[in-house]
Design a protein around this motif. Structure first.
Motif, PDB file in Angstrom:
ATOM      1  N   VAL A  87      -5.716 -20.300  32.665  1.00  0.00           N
ATOM      2  CA  VAL A  87      -6.685 -21.049  31.869  1.00  0.00           C
ATOM      3  C   VAL A  87      -6.659 -22.506  32.278  1.00  0.00           C
ATOM      4  O   VAL A  87      -7.674 -23.134  32.481  1.00  0.00           O
ATOM      5  CB  VAL A  87      -6.371 -20.920  30.360  1.00  0.00           C
ATOM      6  CG1 VAL A  87      -7.239 -21.866  29.561  1.00  0.00           C
ATOM      7  CG2 VAL A  87      -6.591 -19.498  29.898  1.00  0.00           C
ATOM      8  N   ARG A 111     -14.144 -21.207  35.089  1.00  0.00           N
ATOM      9  CA  ARG A 111     -15.499 -20.633  35.097  1.00  0.00           C
ATOM     10  C   ARG A 111     -15.980 -20.402  36.530  1.00  0.00           C
ATOM     11  O   ARG A 111     -16.577 -19.371  36.830  1.00  0.00           O
ATOM     12  CB  ARG A 111     -16.457 -21.549  34.352  1.00  0.00           C
ATOM     13  CG  ARG A 111     -16.304 -21.456  32.865  1.00  0.00           C
ATOM     14  CD  ARG A 111     -17.447 -22.131  32.114  1.00  0.00           C
ATOM     15  NE  ARG A 111     -17.058 -22.273  30.730  1.00  0.00           N
ATOM     16  CZ  ARG A 111     -16.518 -23.377  30.214  1.00  0.00           C
ATOM     17  NH1 ARG A 111     -16.358 -24.449  30.950  1.00  0.00           N
ATOM     18  NH2 ARG A 111     -16.156 -23.423  28.961  1.00  0.00           N
ATOM     19  N   THR A 114     -14.238 -17.398  37.971  1.00  0.00           N
ATOM     20  CA  THR A 114     -14.792 -16.165  37.395  1.00  0.00           C
ATOM     21  C   THR A 114     -16.100 -15.806  38.075  1.00  0.00           C
ATOM     22  O   THR A 114     -16.329 -14.662  38.445  1.00  0.00           O
ATOM     23  CB  THR A 114     -15.000 -16.329  35.872  1.00  0.00           C
ATOM     24  OG1 THR A 114     -13.751 -16.694  35.286  1.00  0.00           O
ATOM     25  CG2 THR A 114     -15.498 -15.051  35.245  1.00  0.00           C
ATOM     26  N   ILE A 122     -12.323  -8.695  32.665  1.00  0.00           N
ATOM     27  CA  ILE A 122     -11.434  -9.847  32.555  1.00  0.00           C
ATOM     28  C   ILE A 122     -10.355  -9.448  31.552  1.00  0.00           C
ATOM     29  O   ILE A 122     -10.658  -9.102  30.411  1.00  0.00           O
ATOM     30  CB  ILE A 122     -12.158 -11.110  32.063  1.00  0.00           C
ATOM     31  CG1 ILE A 122     -13.253 -11.529  33.047  1.00  0.00           C
ATOM     32  CG2 ILE A 122     -11.153 -12.248  31.851  1.00  0.00           C
ATOM     33  CD1 ILE A 122     -14.105 -12.693  32.573  1.00  0.00           C
ATOM     34  N   THR A 124      -7.363 -10.774  29.414  1.00  0.00           N
ATOM     35  CA  THR A 124      -6.778 -12.021  28.931  1.00  0.00           C
ATOM     36  C   THR A 124      -5.384 -11.722  28.406  1.00  0.00           C
ATOM     37  O   THR A 124      -5.191 -10.776  27.641  1.00  0.00           O
ATOM     38  CB  THR A 124      -7.633 -12.662  27.818  1.00  0.00           C
ATOM     39  OG1 THR A 124      -7.790 -11.741  26.739  1.00  0.00           O
ATOM     40  CG2 THR A 124      -9.002 -13.065  28.359  1.00  0.00           C
ATOM     41  N   ILE A 133     -11.373 -17.553  26.590  1.00  0.00           N
ATOM     42  CA  ILE A 133     -12.417 -16.746  27.225  1.00  0.00           C
ATOM     43  C   ILE A 133     -13.441 -16.252  26.208  1.00  0.00           C
ATOM     44  O   ILE A 133     -14.645 -16.296  26.443  1.00  0.00           O
ATOM     45  CB  ILE A 133     -11.807 -15.544  27.985  1.00  0.00           C
ATOM     46  CG1 ILE A 133     -10.951 -16.032  29.164  1.00  0.00           C
ATOM     47  CG2 ILE A 133     -12.881 -14.567  28.458  1.00  0.00           C
ATOM     48  CD1 ILE A 133     -11.705 -16.675  30.303  1.00  0.00           C
ATOM     49  N   VAL A 155     -14.290  -7.868  28.470  1.00  0.00           N
ATOM     50  CA  VAL A 155     -13.026  -8.588  28.290  1.00  0.00           C
ATOM     51  C   VAL A 155     -12.053  -7.679  27.543  1.00  0.00           C
ATOM     52  O   VAL A 155     -12.401  -7.094  26.510  1.00  0.00           O
ATOM     53  CB  VAL A 155     -13.236  -9.910  27.521  1.00  0.00           C
ATOM     54  CG1 VAL A 155     -11.915 -10.641  27.329  1.00  0.00           C
ATOM     55  CG2 VAL A 155     -14.242 -10.794  28.255  1.00  0.00           C
TER      56      VAL A 155
END
Length: 189
Positions: A87, A111, A114, A122, A124, A133, A155
């Motif tokens: 992050v 970003r 990604t 994704i 997390t 996110i 996600v």
């Protein structure tokens, strides 16, 4: 940056390396960027990097990194088949939790990563990455193991591997969640 023009990972890495003027980079050895397959179906987003990551300039090394490799195996994946990002590229030198404005200063890099990788999923790891996110205040305890949406991305929030090193209940949940991720990838859901 033009939304239609996605920079390459090399270009993003150059930009990250140029962020040395940021107070977060002060005293850091390397900006921790990301590692893995740039064409991966799975992007794993961890927390802000720690001391070992800083020294080696790659995410997830040490005990949590070894356990992540085991978890990837449960999902039928290897580290070379995913892309791992953070992050925040530079955790503050004092290793304190970064403030929201510091996270925001680094948000564009994540970003851009990604978009450059354009994963199907994704994953997390932990509260920090999940809240960032999904842009939510709902914690990982409620969300782990449930497929969510963030724009065009699927996600999948999961506990951070480091949490499982000290908590056997989280270890069981993590292993179940990575098994679920493996099934999702096979079934193409």
């Amino acid at each position: 940056m033009d939304a239609r023009q996605v920079p390459s990972l090399d270009e993003i890495f150059e930009q990250v390396c140029e962020c040395r003027r940021c107070p977060l980079a002060e005293g850091r050895t390397n900006p921790v960027f990301g590692a893995g397959n740039p064409e991966a179906r799975v992007l794993i987003v961890g927390e802000a990097p720690g001391k070992n990551e800083d020294l080696q300039a790659i995410p997830f090394v040490g005990a949590a990194g070894k356990y992540l490799d085991e978890l990837l195996g449960i999902a039928g994946l290897a580290r070379e088949e995913v892309f791992i990002a953070n992050v925040l590229k530079c955790r503050p030198p004092s290793n304190r939790d970064p403030r929201p404005e510091e996270i925001q200063a680094c948000a564009d890099y994540l970003r851009a990563q990604t978009r450059a990788i354009n994963p199907e999923y994704i994953v997390t790891l932990g509260n920090f990455a999940t809240k960032f996110i999904l842009r939510t205040d709902v914690g990982i305890t409620r969300l782990h193991g449930t497929l969510q949406r963030a724009g065009r991305f699927k996600v999948f929030p999961i506990f951070h591997p480091a949490a499982a090193l000290y908590d056997s209940k989280k270890r069981v949940a993590l292993e179940d969640d990575f098994a679920t991720l493996g099934r999702l990838l096979v079934e193409g859901m």
